[in-house]
Design a protein around this motif. Structure first.
Motif, short mmCIF file in Angstrom:
data_model
loop_
_atom_site.label_atom_id
_atom_site.label_comp_id
_atom_site.label_asym_id
_atom_site.label_seq_id
_atom_site.Cartn_x
_atom_site.Cartn_y
_atom_site.Cartn_z
N ARG A 118 13.11 -46.09 -62.12
CA ARG A 118 12.48 -44.99 -61.36
C ARG A 118 13.43 -43.82 -61.17
NH1 ARG A 118 9.06 -48.24 -56.66
NH2 ARG A 118 7.56 -49.22 -58.10
N ILE A 119 14.68 -44.13 -60.87
CA ILE A 119 15.66 -43.04 -60.67
C ILE A 119 15.86 -42.26 -61.97
CG2 ILE A 119 18.11 -42.59 -60.24
CD1 ILE A 119 17.91 -45.04 -58.25
N ARG A 120 15.97 -43.00 -63.09
CA ARG A 120 16.13 -42.31 -64.38
C ARG A 120 14.91 -41.46 -64.71
NH1 ARG A 120 18.65 -47.47 -67.69
NH2 ARG A 120 20.75 -47.36 -66.78
N GLY A 121 13.72 -42.01 -64.42
CA GLY A 121 12.52 -41.22 -64.66
C GLY A 121 12.48 -39.98 -63.80
N PHE A 122 12.86 -40.13 -62.51
CA PHE A 122 12.88 -38.97 -61.63
C PHE A 122 13.89 -37.93 -62.09
CE2 PHE A 122 14.65 -36.88 -57.84
CZ PHE A 122 13.50 -36.26 -57.38
N LEU A 123 15.09 -38.41 -62.51
CA LEU A 123 16.11 -37.47 -62.98
C LEU A 123 15.67 -36.76 -64.25
CD1 LEU A 123 19.26 -39.67 -62.36
CD2 LEU A 123 18.66 -37.60 -61.12
N THR A 124 15.07 -37.52 -65.17
CA THR A 124 14.61 -36.89 -66.41
C THR A 124 13.50 -35.88 -66.14
OG1 THR A 124 13.15 -38.81 -66.70
CG2 THR A 124 15.23 -38.79 -67.91
N ARG A 127 15.10 -32.81 -64.66
CA ARG A 127 15.81 -32.06 -65.70
C ARG A 127 14.83 -31.33 -66.61
NH1 ARG A 127 20.22 -36.72 -67.43
NH2 ARG A 127 21.51 -36.56 -65.54
N MET A 128 13.75 -32.03 -66.98
CA MET A 128 12.76 -31.38 -67.84
C MET A 128 12.10 -30.21 -67.13
SD MET A 128 12.72 -32.77 -70.84
CE MET A 128 11.11 -32.31 -71.49
N LYS A 129 11.80 -30.39 -65.83
CA LYS A 129 11.22 -29.28 -65.08
C LYS A 129 12.18 -28.10 -65.01
CE LYS A 129 8.10 -31.89 -62.07
NZ LYS A 129 7.82 -32.31 -60.68
N HIS A 130 13.45 -28.41 -64.73
CA HIS A 130 14.43 -27.34 -64.67
C HIS A 130 14.57 -26.64 -66.01
CE1 HIS A 130 17.88 -25.20 -63.14
NE2 HIS A 130 18.60 -25.59 -64.19
N ARG A 131 14.62 -27.42 -67.08
CA ARG A 131 14.73 -26.81 -68.41
C ARG A 131 13.49 -26.00 -68.75
NH1 ARG A 131 17.25 -31.94 -71.85
NH2 ARG A 131 19.33 -31.91 -70.85
N TYR A 132 12.32 -26.56 -68.39
CA TYR A 132 11.07 -25.83 -68.67
C TYR A 132 11.03 -24.52 -67.90
CZ TYR A 132 6.08 -24.94 -69.07
OH TYR A 132 4.85 -24.35 -69.32
N ASN A 133 11.44 -24.58 -66.63
CA ASN A 133 11.44 -23.35 -65.82
C ASN A 133 12.43 -22.34 -66.38
OD1 ASN A 133 9.51 -24.17 -63.88
ND2 ASN A 133 11.06 -25.45 -62.88
N THR A 134 13.64 -22.83 -66.75
CA THR A 134 14.63 -21.90 -67.32
C THR A 134 14.15 -21.31 -68.64
OG1 THR A 134 15.70 -23.86 -68.28
CG2 THR A 134 16.61 -23.00 -66.22
N ALA A 135 13.50 -22.16 -69.46
CA ALA A 135 12.99 -21.66 -70.74
C ALA A 135 11.91 -20.61 -70.52
CB ALA A 135 12.43 -22.82 -71.57
N THR A 136 11.00 -20.87 -69.58
CA THR A 136 9.94 -19.89 -69.28
C THR A 136 10.53 -18.60 -68.74
OG1 THR A 136 9.67 -20.99 -67.14
CG2 THR A 136 8.14 -21.60 -68.90
N LYS A 137 11.55 -18.72 -67.88
CA LYS A 137 12.19 -17.52 -67.34
C LYS A 137 12.85 -16.71 -68.45
CE LYS A 137 13.10 -19.06 -62.63
NZ LYS A 137 14.13 -19.42 -61.63
N ILE A 138 13.56 -17.42 -69.35
CA ILE A 138 14.23 -16.72 -70.46
C ILE A 138 13.20 -16.04 -71.36
CG2 ILE A 138 15.57 -17.10 -72.56
CD1 ILE A 138 16.93 -19.44 -70.89
N GLN A 139 12.10 -16.75 -71.64
CA GLN A 139 11.05 -16.15 -72.47
C GLN A 139 10.44 -14.93 -71.80
OE1 GLN A 139 8.27 -19.26 -73.31
NE2 GLN A 139 9.60 -20.30 -74.81
N SER A 140 10.16 -15.06 -70.49
CA SER A 140 9.56 -13.92 -69.77
C SER A 140 10.49 -12.73 -69.76
CB SER A 140 9.20 -14.35 -68.35
OG SER A 140 10.36 -14.68 -67.62
N VAL A 141 11.81 -13.00 -69.52
CA VAL A 141 12.79 -11.90 -69.49
C VAL A 141 12.90 -11.24 -70.87
CG1 VAL A 141 15.23 -11.39 -69.19
CG2 VAL A 141 14.08 -12.88 -67.56
#
Length: 243
Positions: A118-124, A127-141
Protein backbone atom coordinates in the motif's frame (compact mmCIF):
# COMPACT_ATOMS: atom_id res chain seq x y z
CA UNK A 1 -8.14 29.12 115.94
CA UNK A 2 -9.54 30.52 112.67
CA UNK A 3 -6.06 31.72 111.61
CA UNK A 4 -4.53 28.31 112.26
CA UNK A 5 -7.20 26.63 110.18
CA UNK A 6 -6.57 29.07 107.35
CA UNK A 7 -2.86 28.36 107.47
CA UNK A 8 -3.53 24.62 107.40
CA UNK A 9 -5.82 25.04 104.42
CA UNK A 10 -3.24 27.22 102.61
CA UNK A 11 -0.54 24.62 103.26
CA UNK A 12 -2.85 21.89 101.97
CA UNK A 13 -3.66 23.94 98.83
CA UNK A 14 0.02 24.65 98.19
CA UNK A 15 0.86 20.97 98.60
CA UNK A 16 -1.96 20.02 96.25
CA UNK A 17 -0.76 22.58 93.67
CA UNK A 18 2.74 21.18 93.87
CA UNK A 19 1.45 17.64 93.44
CA UNK A 20 -0.69 18.70 90.47
CA UNK A 21 2.31 20.42 88.86
CA UNK A 22 4.40 17.31 89.45
CA UNK A 23 1.69 15.15 87.89
CA UNK A 24 1.46 17.47 84.88
CA UNK A 25 5.21 17.44 84.42
CA UNK A 26 5.23 13.65 84.69
CA UNK A 27 2.49 13.39 82.07
CA UNK A 28 4.37 15.74 79.72
CA UNK A 29 7.57 13.73 80.22
CA UNK A 30 5.68 10.48 79.58
CA UNK A 31 4.17 11.91 76.36
CA UNK A 32 7.58 13.12 75.17
CA UNK A 33 9.11 9.73 76.04
CA UNK A 34 6.30 7.94 74.21
CA UNK A 35 6.82 10.13 71.11
CA UNK A 36 10.58 9.54 71.20
CA UNK A 37 10.00 5.80 71.68
CA UNK A 38 7.65 5.75 68.66
CA UNK A 39 10.21 7.57 66.52
CA UNK A 40 12.99 5.22 67.70
CA UNK A 41 10.81 2.17 67.07
CA UNK A 42 9.98 3.40 63.54
CA UNK A 43 13.62 3.98 62.72
CA UNK A 44 14.62 0.60 64.19
CA UNK A 45 11.91 -1.13 62.17
CA UNK A 46 13.06 0.68 59.02
CA UNK A 47 16.62 -0.39 59.71
CA UNK A 48 15.56 -4.02 60.30
CA UNK A 49 13.44 -3.99 57.12
CA UNK A 50 16.30 -2.59 55.11
CA UNK A 51 18.62 -5.23 56.51
CA UNK A 52 16.17 -7.98 55.66
CA UNK A 53 15.63 -6.50 52.17
CA UNK A 54 19.37 -6.35 51.51
CA UNK A 55 19.81 -9.93 52.77
CA UNK A 56 16.93 -11.13 50.57
CA UNK A 57 18.32 -9.20 47.64
CA UNK A 58 21.74 -10.78 48.11
CA UNK A 59 20.12 -14.21 48.43
CA UNK A 60 18.06 -13.65 45.27
CA UNK A 61 21.12 -12.39 43.42
CA UNK A 62 23.14 -15.34 44.59
CA UNK A 63 20.30 -17.70 43.65
CA UNK A 64 19.99 -16.09 40.22
CA UNK A 65 23.75 -16.34 39.71
CA UNK A 66 23.66 -20.00 40.80
CA UNK A 67 20.76 -20.62 38.43
CA UNK A 68 22.59 -18.93 35.61
CA UNK A 69 25.72 -20.92 36.27
CA UNK A 70 23.72 -24.14 36.47
CA UNK A 71 21.92 -23.24 33.25
CA UNK A 72 25.20 -22.39 31.56
CA UNK A 73 26.65 -25.71 32.63
CA UNK A 74 23.59 -27.57 31.43
CA UNK A 75 23.72 -25.68 28.15
CA UNK A 76 27.37 -26.47 27.73
CA UNK A 77 26.64 -30.14 28.35
CA UNK A 78 23.74 -30.12 25.93
CA UNK A 79 25.79 -28.24 23.34
CA UNK A 80 28.57 -30.75 23.63
CA UNK A 81 26.09 -33.52 23.19
CA UNK A 82 24.47 -31.75 20.25
CA UNK A 83 27.83 -31.13 18.63
CA UNK A 84 28.51 -34.81 18.96
CA UNK A 85 25.12 -35.62 17.55
CA UNK A 86 24.84 -33.60 14.34
CA UNK A 87 21.61 -35.02 13.23
CA UNK A 88 19.83 -34.20 16.48
CA UNK A 89 21.25 -30.68 16.32
CA UNK A 90 19.94 -30.10 12.82
CA UNK A 91 16.51 -31.40 13.79
CA UNK A 92 16.35 -29.20 16.94
CA UNK A 93 17.54 -26.12 15.04
CA UNK A 94 14.99 -26.65 12.31
CA UNK A 95 12.23 -27.12 14.89
CA UNK A 96 13.29 -24.00 16.84
CA UNK A 97 13.58 -21.94 13.71
CA UNK A 98 10.24 -23.11 12.46
CA UNK A 99 8.63 -22.35 15.80
CA UNK A 100 10.18 -18.86 15.97
CA UNK A 101 9.36 -18.10 12.38
CA UNK A 102 5.82 -19.30 12.82
CA UNK A 103 5.39 -17.12 15.90
CA UNK A 104 7.05 -13.96 14.59
CA UNK A 105 6.76 -14.01 10.85
CA UNK A 106 3.39 -15.71 10.41
CA UNK A 107 1.55 -12.71 11.86
CA UNK A 108 3.91 -9.93 10.90
CA UNK A 109 4.98 -10.91 7.38
CA UNK A 110 1.53 -10.85 5.85
CA UNK A 111 0.68 -7.45 7.35
CA UNK A 112 4.10 -6.05 6.51
CA UNK A 113 3.76 -7.13 2.90
CA UNK A 114 0.34 -5.52 2.68
CA UNK A 115 1.56 -2.32 4.31
CA UNK A 116 4.59 -2.17 2.02
CA UNK A 117 2.40 -2.73 -1.03
CA UNK A 118 0.00 0.00 0.00
CA UNK A 119 2.80 2.43 0.83
CA UNK A 120 4.53 1.72 -2.48
CA UNK A 121 1.26 2.17 -4.33
CA UNK A 122 0.61 5.45 -2.53
CA UNK A 123 4.13 6.69 -3.26
CA UNK A 124 3.92 5.71 -6.91
CA UNK A 125 0.54 7.42 -7.21
CA UNK A 126 1.83 10.58 -5.63
CA UNK A 127 4.91 10.54 -7.87
CA UNK A 128 2.80 9.96 -10.95
CA UNK A 129 0.45 12.77 -9.95
CA UNK A 130 3.37 15.09 -9.34
CA UNK A 131 4.95 14.16 -12.66
CA UNK A 132 1.63 14.51 -14.46
CA UNK A 133 1.06 17.93 -12.91
CA UNK A 134 4.59 19.06 -13.74
CA UNK A 135 4.24 17.76 -17.30
CA UNK A 136 0.91 19.57 -17.75
CA UNK A 137 2.41 22.76 -16.32
CA UNK A 138 5.41 22.53 -18.66
CA UNK A 139 3.14 21.89 -21.64
CA UNK A 140 0.86 24.79 -20.71
CA UNK A 141 3.84 27.14 -20.25
CA UNK A 142 5.38 26.04 -23.56
CA UNK A 143 2.08 26.42 -25.42
CA UNK A 144 1.53 29.81 -23.85
CA UNK A 145 5.04 30.89 -24.86
CA UNK A 146 4.50 29.75 -28.46
CA UNK A 147 1.08 31.42 -28.56
CA UNK A 148 2.56 34.66 -27.22
CA UNK A 149 5.30 34.60 -29.85
CA UNK A 150 2.80 33.94 -32.65
CA UNK A 151 0.47 36.59 -31.28
CA UNK A 152 3.30 39.13 -31.12
CA UNK A 153 4.31 38.31 -34.71
CA UNK A 154 0.70 38.67 -35.88
CA UNK A 155 0.36 41.91 -33.93
CA UNK A 156 3.50 43.28 -35.59
CA UNK A 157 2.11 42.42 -39.01
CA UNK A 158 -1.24 43.97 -38.13
CA UNK A 159 0.40 47.08 -36.73
CA UNK A 160 2.54 47.50 -39.83
CA UNK A 161 -0.54 47.15 -42.08
CA UNK A 162 -2.51 49.55 -39.90
CA UNK A 163 0.32 52.07 -39.88
CA UNK A 164 0.60 51.93 -43.69
CA UNK A 165 -3.18 52.35 -44.16
CA UNK A 166 -3.35 55.15 -41.60
CA UNK A 167 -0.46 56.91 -43.27
CA UNK A 168 -2.14 56.66 -46.66
CA UNK A 169 -5.46 57.93 -45.26
CA UNK A 170 -3.71 60.69 -43.31
CA UNK A 171 -1.92 61.87 -46.44
CA UNK A 172 -5.25 61.96 -48.28
CA UNK A 173 -6.95 63.87 -45.51
CA UNK A 174 -4.00 66.22 -45.24
CA UNK A 175 -4.11 67.01 -48.96
CA UNK A 176 -7.86 67.59 -48.84
CA UNK A 177 -7.66 69.65 -45.69
CA UNK A 178 -4.81 71.81 -47.09
CA UNK A 179 -7.09 73.26 -49.75
CA UNK A 180 -9.89 73.91 -47.28
CA UNK A 181 -7.43 75.43 -44.83
CA UNK A 182 -6.04 77.77 -47.47
CA UNK A 183 -9.54 78.95 -48.34
CA UNK A 184 -10.41 79.38 -44.68
CA UNK A 185 -7.17 81.23 -44.02
CA UNK A 186 -7.89 83.68 -46.85
CA UNK A 187 -11.44 84.24 -45.63
CA UNK A 188 -10.33 84.66 -42.01
CA UNK A 189 -7.57 87.07 -43.02
CA UNK A 190 -10.10 89.17 -44.97
CA UNK A 191 -12.50 89.23 -42.01
CA UNK A 192 -9.69 90.17 -39.62
CA UNK A 193 -8.50 92.95 -41.94
CA UNK A 194 -12.02 94.38 -42.21
CA UNK A 195 -12.43 94.22 -38.44
CA UNK A 196 -9.11 95.98 -37.90
CA UNK A 197 -10.07 98.75 -40.34
CA UNK A 198 -13.48 99.22 -38.72
CA UNK A 199 -11.91 99.28 -35.25
CA UNK A 200 -9.31 101.82 -36.35
CA UNK A 201 -12.03 104.08 -37.82
CA UNK A 202 -14.11 103.73 -34.68
CA UNK A 203 -11.10 104.52 -32.49
CA UNK A 204 -10.19 107.59 -34.59
CA UNK A 205 -13.78 108.86 -34.37
CA UNK A 206 -13.80 108.28 -30.62
CA UNK A 207 -10.55 110.20 -30.26
CA UNK A 208 -11.94 113.11 -32.24
CA UNK A 209 -15.15 113.25 -30.20
CA UNK A 210 -13.23 112.91 -26.93
CA UNK A 211 -10.87 115.72 -27.91
CA UNK A 212 -13.79 117.99 -28.78
CA UNK A 213 -15.60 117.16 -25.55
CA UNK A 214 -12.41 117.71 -23.54
CA UNK A 215 -11.85 121.09 -25.20
CA UNK A 216 -15.43 122.21 -24.45
CA UNK A 217 -15.17 121.00 -20.82
CA UNK A 218 -11.86 122.79 -20.39
CA UNK A 219 -13.36 126.00 -21.77
CA UNK A 220 -16.32 125.76 -19.40
CA UNK A 221 -14.08 125.08 -16.39
CA UNK A 222 -11.78 127.98 -17.28
CA UNK A 223 -14.79 130.32 -17.63
CA UNK A 224 -16.14 129.23 -14.26
CA UNK A 225 -12.75 129.80 -12.65
CA UNK A 226 -12.36 133.23 -14.21
CA UNK A 227 -15.89 134.23 -13.08
CA UNK A 228 -15.14 133.17 -9.51
CA UNK A 229 -11.92 135.23 -9.52
CA UNK A 230 -13.76 138.27 -10.90
CA UNK A 231 -16.53 137.95 -8.28
CA UNK A 232 -13.98 137.75 -5.50
CA UNK A 233 -12.21 140.87 -6.77
CA UNK A 234 -15.53 142.78 -6.96
CA UNK A 235 -16.42 141.73 -3.42
CA UNK A 236 -13.02 142.81 -2.17
CA UNK A 237 -13.41 146.25 -3.87
CA UNK A 238 -16.89 146.73 -2.38
CA UNK A 239 -15.66 145.85 1.05
CA UNK A 240 -12.80 148.33 0.71
CA UNK A 241 -15.17 151.07 -0.42
CA UNK A 242 -17.54 150.33 2.41
CA UNK A 243 -14.75 150.53 4.90
Amino acid sequence: KFGKSVEIIECFVCSMKERLLELRNKRILQECLEQCAVVIQARVRRYQVRKRFTILRKLTLSASTIQRCWKCQNLKKTLNRLIQQRKAATIIQAACRKHLCNLTLSRAAFFLIKIQARIRGFLTRTRMKHRYNTATKIQSVWRGFICQILFQVDMLDILTVQSITRRFLAIKKYRKSLKALLVLQCFIRKVNARRELSERKYKSDLLMTRNKAAATIQGMMRGIAIRRVILRNIMIVKIQLFI
